[in-house]
Motif scaffolding. Sequence first.
Motif, PDB file in Angstrom:
ATOM      1  N   PRO A  47       0.860  -1.177   0.000  1.00  0.00           N
ATOM      2  CA  PRO A  47       0.000   0.000   0.000  1.00  0.00           C
ATOM      3  C   PRO A  47       0.906   1.239   0.000  1.00  0.00           C
ATOM      4  O   PRO A  47       1.677   1.450   0.934  1.00  0.00           O
ATOM      5  CB  PRO A  47      -0.786  -0.105   1.307  1.00  0.00           C
ATOM      6  CG  PRO A  47      -0.634  -1.528   1.744  1.00  0.00           C
ATOM      7  CD  PRO A  47       0.705  -1.962   1.219  1.00  0.00           C
ATOM      8  N   ASN A  75      -0.019  -0.035  -4.943  1.00  0.00           N
ATOM      9  CA  ASN A  75      -1.207   0.729  -5.313  1.00  0.00           C
ATOM     10  C   ASN A  75      -1.406   1.841  -4.302  1.00  0.00           C
ATOM     11  O   ASN A  75      -1.062   1.692  -3.123  1.00  0.00           O
ATOM     12  CB  ASN A  75      -2.447  -0.158  -5.323  1.00  0.00           C
ATOM     13  CG  ASN A  75      -2.507  -1.110  -6.506  1.00  0.00           C
ATOM     14  OD1 ASN A  75      -3.198  -2.096  -6.465  1.00  0.00           O
ATOM     15  ND2 ASN A  75      -1.793  -0.829  -7.570  1.00  0.00           N
ATOM     16  N   GLY A  77      -3.097   4.138  -1.576  1.00  0.00           N
ATOM     17  CA  GLY A  77      -4.036   3.854  -0.495  1.00  0.00           C
ATOM     18  C   GLY A  77      -3.290   3.538   0.782  1.00  0.00           C
ATOM     19  O   GLY A  77      -2.096   3.237   0.764  1.00  0.00           O
ATOM     20  N   ARG A  80      -5.697   0.286   5.382  1.00  0.00           N
ATOM     21  CA  ARG A  80      -7.059  -0.235   5.477  1.00  0.00           C
ATOM     22  C   ARG A  80      -7.924   0.022   4.247  1.00  0.00           C
ATOM     23  O   ARG A  80      -8.893  -0.681   4.026  1.00  0.00           O
ATOM     24  CB  ARG A  80      -7.751   0.358   6.692  1.00  0.00           C
ATOM     25  CG  ARG A  80      -7.003   0.056   7.972  1.00  0.00           C
ATOM     26  CD  ARG A  80      -7.941  -0.342   9.073  1.00  0.00           C
ATOM     27  NE  ARG A  80      -7.259  -0.496  10.329  1.00  0.00           N
ATOM     28  CZ  ARG A  80      -6.641  -1.596  10.717  1.00  0.00           C
ATOM     29  NH1 ARG A  80      -6.588  -2.624   9.940  1.00  0.00           N
ATOM     30  NH2 ARG A  80      -6.051  -1.659  11.887  1.00  0.00           N
ATOM     31  N   THR A  81      -7.605   1.043   3.442  1.00  0.00           N
ATOM     32  CA  THR A  81      -8.498   1.401   2.343  1.00  0.00           C
ATOM     33  C   THR A  81      -7.914   1.093   0.966  1.00  0.00           C
ATOM     34  O   THR A  81      -8.450   1.539  -0.029  1.00  0.00           O
ATOM     35  CB  THR A  81      -8.867   2.897   2.406  1.00  0.00           C
ATOM     36  OG1 THR A  81      -7.672   3.679   2.242  1.00  0.00           O
ATOM     37  CG2 THR A  81      -9.548   3.236   3.719  1.00  0.00           C
ATOM     38  N   ILE A  82      -6.863   0.338   0.919  1.00  0.00           N
ATOM     39  CA  ILE A  82      -6.218   0.015  -0.358  1.00  0.00           C
ATOM     40  C   ILE A  82      -7.177  -0.741  -1.268  1.00  0.00           C
ATOM     41  O   ILE A  82      -7.952  -1.583  -0.815  1.00  0.00           O
ATOM     42  CB  ILE A  82      -4.921  -0.800  -0.117  1.00  0.00           C
ATOM     43  CG1 ILE A  82      -4.149  -0.994  -1.409  1.00  0.00           C
ATOM     44  CG2 ILE A  82      -5.211  -2.132   0.522  1.00  0.00           C
ATOM     45  CD1 ILE A  82      -3.259   0.140  -1.740  1.00  0.00           C
ATOM     46  N   ARG A  83      -7.143  -0.429  -2.540  1.00  0.00           N
ATOM     47  CA  ARG A  83      -7.890  -1.171  -3.551  1.00  0.00           C
ATOM     48  C   ARG A  83      -6.857  -1.746  -4.509  1.00  0.00           C
ATOM     49  O   ARG A  83      -6.193  -1.016  -5.231  1.00  0.00           O
ATOM     50  CB  ARG A  83      -8.853  -0.249  -4.297  1.00  0.00           C
ATOM     51  CG  ARG A  83      -9.711  -0.988  -5.284  1.00  0.00           C
ATOM     52  CD  ARG A  83     -10.795  -0.073  -5.854  1.00  0.00           C
ATOM     53  NE  ARG A  83     -11.202  -0.633  -7.119  1.00  0.00           N
ATOM     54  CZ  ARG A  83     -10.894  -0.123  -8.296  1.00  0.00           C
ATOM     55  NH1 ARG A  83     -10.185   0.977  -8.367  1.00  0.00           N
ATOM     56  NH2 ARG A  83     -11.286  -0.705  -9.401  1.00  0.00           N
ATOM     57  N   TRP A  84      -6.691  -3.057  -4.483  1.00  0.00           N
ATOM     58  CA  TRP A  84      -5.650  -3.708  -5.271  1.00  0.00           C
ATOM     59  C   TRP A  84      -6.074  -3.832  -6.724  1.00  0.00           C
ATOM     60  O   TRP A  84      -7.118  -4.373  -7.042  1.00  0.00           O
ATOM     61  CB  TRP A  84      -5.317  -5.084  -4.700  1.00  0.00           C
ATOM     62  CG  TRP A  84      -4.657  -4.961  -3.371  1.00  0.00           C
ATOM     63  CD1 TRP A  84      -5.200  -5.276  -2.156  1.00  0.00           C
ATOM     64  CD2 TRP A  84      -3.368  -4.435  -3.105  1.00  0.00           C
ATOM     65  NE1 TRP A  84      -4.318  -4.987  -1.162  1.00  0.00           N
ATOM     66  CE2 TRP A  84      -3.181  -4.470  -1.707  1.00  0.00           C
ATOM     67  CE3 TRP A  84      -2.352  -3.928  -3.896  1.00  0.00           C
ATOM     68  CZ2 TRP A  84      -2.010  -4.018  -1.094  1.00  0.00           C
ATOM     69  CZ3 TRP A  84      -1.193  -3.484  -3.291  1.00  0.00           C
ATOM     70  CH2 TRP A  84      -1.025  -3.532  -1.911  1.00  0.00           C
ATOM     71  N   VAL A  85      -5.221  -3.323  -7.603  1.00  0.00           N
ATOM     72  CA  VAL A  85      -5.417  -3.409  -9.040  1.00  0.00           C
ATOM     73  C   VAL A  85      -4.138  -3.993  -9.631  1.00  0.00           C
ATOM     74  O   VAL A  85      -3.036  -3.613  -9.242  1.00  0.00           O
ATOM     75  CB  VAL A  85      -5.680  -2.007  -9.640  1.00  0.00           C
ATOM     76  CG1 VAL A  85      -5.810  -2.073 -11.153  1.00  0.00           C
ATOM     77  CG2 VAL A  85      -6.911  -1.387  -9.010  1.00  0.00           C
ATOM     78  N   LYS A  89      -3.713 -12.700  -9.571  1.00  0.00           N
ATOM     79  CA  LYS A  89      -4.638 -13.521  -8.784  1.00  0.00           C
ATOM     80  C   LYS A  89      -4.389 -15.014  -8.958  1.00  0.00           C
ATOM     81  O   LYS A  89      -4.884 -15.824  -8.189  1.00  0.00           O
ATOM     82  CB  LYS A  89      -6.073 -13.174  -9.142  1.00  0.00           C
ATOM     83  CG  LYS A  89      -6.436 -11.762  -8.730  1.00  0.00           C
ATOM     84  CD  LYS A  89      -7.842 -11.401  -9.095  1.00  0.00           C
ATOM     85  CE  LYS A  89      -8.101  -9.966  -8.665  1.00  0.00           C
ATOM     86  NZ  LYS A  89      -9.415  -9.508  -9.051  1.00  0.00           N
TER      87      LYS A  89
END
Length: 101
Positions: A47, A75, A77, A80-85, A89
Motif C-alpha cells: 500500500p 497501489n 491507499g 485499510r483502504t487500499i484497492r488492489w489493481v 490472482k
Amino acid sequence: MGTAIGVPLTAVDPRITAAVFGGGFFVSDALLEAARRITVPIQFLLPWDDEHVERHSALALFDAFASAEKTLHANPGDHRTIRWVGVDKEFLARHLGPAAG
C-alpha cells in the motif's frame, strides 16, 4: 503480522514453495536477514500510503528477497483502504499446482 511471521517461517520451512507478503509490518534487521534466505517465488503487495510502514523500509525488504522470481505490486491507499489493481490472482495457484485447488 502476516509478513512479520511469514517471512521468518518461509526462510526456514522447505514445505513453503511460494509466498505472498505485504505491508503493515516493522522492518527489522532480523526480518531483512530472513528475507535474504528466501528463494521461492514471491508476490509483494505494498500500500503506497501505508501509515504503518515507511515506503523505503518496505522497498528494502522487497530488495532483500533472494528469489529470482519476485514481483512488487504497489497501489495508492493506506493500510485499510487500499484497492488492489493489477495483482496476479493466479500466483499461488500457478506455483502451488493442483494440490492447491
